[in-house]
Design a protein around this motif. Structure first.
Motif, PDB file in Angstrom:
ATOM      1  N   LEU A  67       0.830  -1.203   0.000  1.00  0.00           N
ATOM      2  CA  LEU A  67       0.000   0.000   0.000  1.00  0.00           C
ATOM      3  C   LEU A  67       0.864   1.253   0.000  1.00  0.00           C
ATOM      4  N   ASN A  68       1.915   1.261   0.834  1.00  0.00           N
ATOM      5  CA  ASN A  68       2.804   2.426   0.892  1.00  0.00           C
ATOM      6  C   ASN A  68       3.524   2.627  -0.441  1.00  0.00           C
ATOM      7  N   ASN A  69       3.922   1.529  -1.087  1.00  0.00           N
ATOM      8  CA  ASN A  69       4.556   1.637  -2.402  1.00  0.00           C
ATOM      9  C   ASN A  69       3.598   2.232  -3.427  1.00  0.00           C
ATOM     10  N   ARG A  70       2.316   1.848  -3.315  1.00  0.00           N
ATOM     11  CA  ARG A  70       1.325   2.390  -4.238  1.00  0.00           C
ATOM     12  C   ARG A  70       1.149   3.899  -4.025  1.00  0.00           C
ATOM     13  N   VAL A  71       1.119   4.307  -2.761  1.00  0.00           N
ATOM     14  CA  VAL A  71       1.013   5.737  -2.451  1.00  0.00           C
ATOM     15  C   VAL A  71       2.215   6.485  -3.008  1.00  0.00           C
ATOM     16  N   GLU A  74       1.901   6.817  -6.732  1.00  0.00           N
ATOM     17  CA  GLU A  74       0.887   7.814  -7.068  1.00  0.00           C
ATOM     18  C   GLU A  74       1.422   9.221  -6.856  1.00  0.00           C
ATOM     19  N   THR A  75       2.257   9.405  -5.827  1.00  0.00           N
ATOM     20  CA  THR A  75       2.871  10.713  -5.577  1.00  0.00           C
ATOM     21  C   THR A  75       3.793  11.085  -6.724  1.00  0.00           C
ATOM     22  N   VAL A  76       4.582  10.118  -7.175  1.00  0.00           N
ATOM     23  CA  VAL A  76       5.470  10.359  -8.317  1.00  0.00           C
ATOM     24  C   VAL A  76       4.656  10.697  -9.561  1.00  0.00           C
ATOM     25  N   ALA A  81       2.899  14.566 -13.788  1.00  0.00           N
ATOM     26  CA  ALA A  81       1.824  15.187 -14.566  1.00  0.00           C
ATOM     27  C   ALA A  81       1.954  16.708 -14.588  1.00  0.00           C
ATOM     28  N   GLN A  82       2.615  17.268 -13.583  1.00  0.00           N
ATOM     29  CA  GLN A  82       2.746  18.721 -13.491  1.00  0.00           C
ATOM     30  C   GLN A  82       4.068  19.234 -14.045  1.00  0.00           C
ATOM     31  N   ALA A  83       5.002  18.336 -14.342  1.00  0.00           N
ATOM     32  CA  ALA A  83       6.321  18.740 -14.820  1.00  0.00           C
ATOM     33  C   ALA A  83       6.252  19.246 -16.259  1.00  0.00           C
TER      34      ALA A  83
END
Length: 204
Positions: A67-71, A74-76, A81-83
């Motif tokens: 779950l933490n890896n998925r978070v 998703e953060t990356v 997407a904003q870069a």
């Protein structure tokens, strides 16, 4: 919605609630204090229900790290997407590997437990392979057509190893802030690249 689909949805929800409860217990009490009783109490569920969804504490730990890896992924993805430049993508990838709220000693220790067990546990090994493959793919999107394959392999290994090393230092309780670790890894990336390569990455 059929009864089977409804039951599956409820079971998925309960499983997620138990994983999140285990995460909160883990953050407060560490791995040694992550008991079945505490997890069920934290989730507001009856004692013993954990065994219906998980084989044991190791299974819960695996689900929690996944779950933490998925978070983290998703953060990356959100940062990417904003870069607007390749350098911006690199910043997003590195910063996303040290997210606020997750870059903590207990989380780092859980990850280390999975790393240590991956030598003999095929599920843990697969989880690590997925994580490293995603990092490699993200970095390739930055350096594609800028670095030849051999140079990219070296740079990617150096950056990935440094990210792992900083998580290892965090596991020991060393005070490391996400923004500082991001800046440190970026400084190493800068040192590994020529001025012309950096200019290519910083161009829109």
């Amino acid at each position: 919605m059929t009864k089977i689909a409804f039951r599956t949805r409820i079971e998925d929800l309960r499983r997620r609630e138990l994983i999140e409860a285990a995460h909160r217990v883990f953050m407060q009490h560490g791995l040694g204090g992550m008991t079945t009783k505490r997890i069920c109490e934290e989730a507001g569920m009856s004692a013993g229900i954990l065994s219906y969804y998980f084989k044991g504490k190791e299974d819960v730990l695996f689900a929690m790290v996944r779950l933490n890896n998925r978070v983290l992924m998703e953060t990356v993805a959100s940062g990417l997407a904003q870069a607007t430049t390749r350098w911006g993508r690199l910043e997003a990838i590195i910063a996303g590997n040290f997210p606020e709220g997750l870059f903590e000693p207990n989380i780092a220790n859980a990850w280390l437990s999975v790393c240590a067990a991956s030598a003999t546990n095929t599920r843990y090994a697969r989880l690590q392979r997925i994580f490293y493959a995603r990092l490699q793919s993200n970095l390739a999107s930055v350096f594609r057509d800028v670095l030849p394959d051999a140079r990219f392999a070296q740079v990617a290994l150096a950056l990935g190893t440094m990210i792992d090393g900083l998580w290892l230092r965090r596991a020991t309780g060393e005070v490391l802030l996400p923004q500082n670790t991001t800046a440190l890894v970026l400084s190493v990336a800068t040192a590994l690249l020529t001025e012309a390569e950096r200019a290519q990455l910083q161009a829109a």
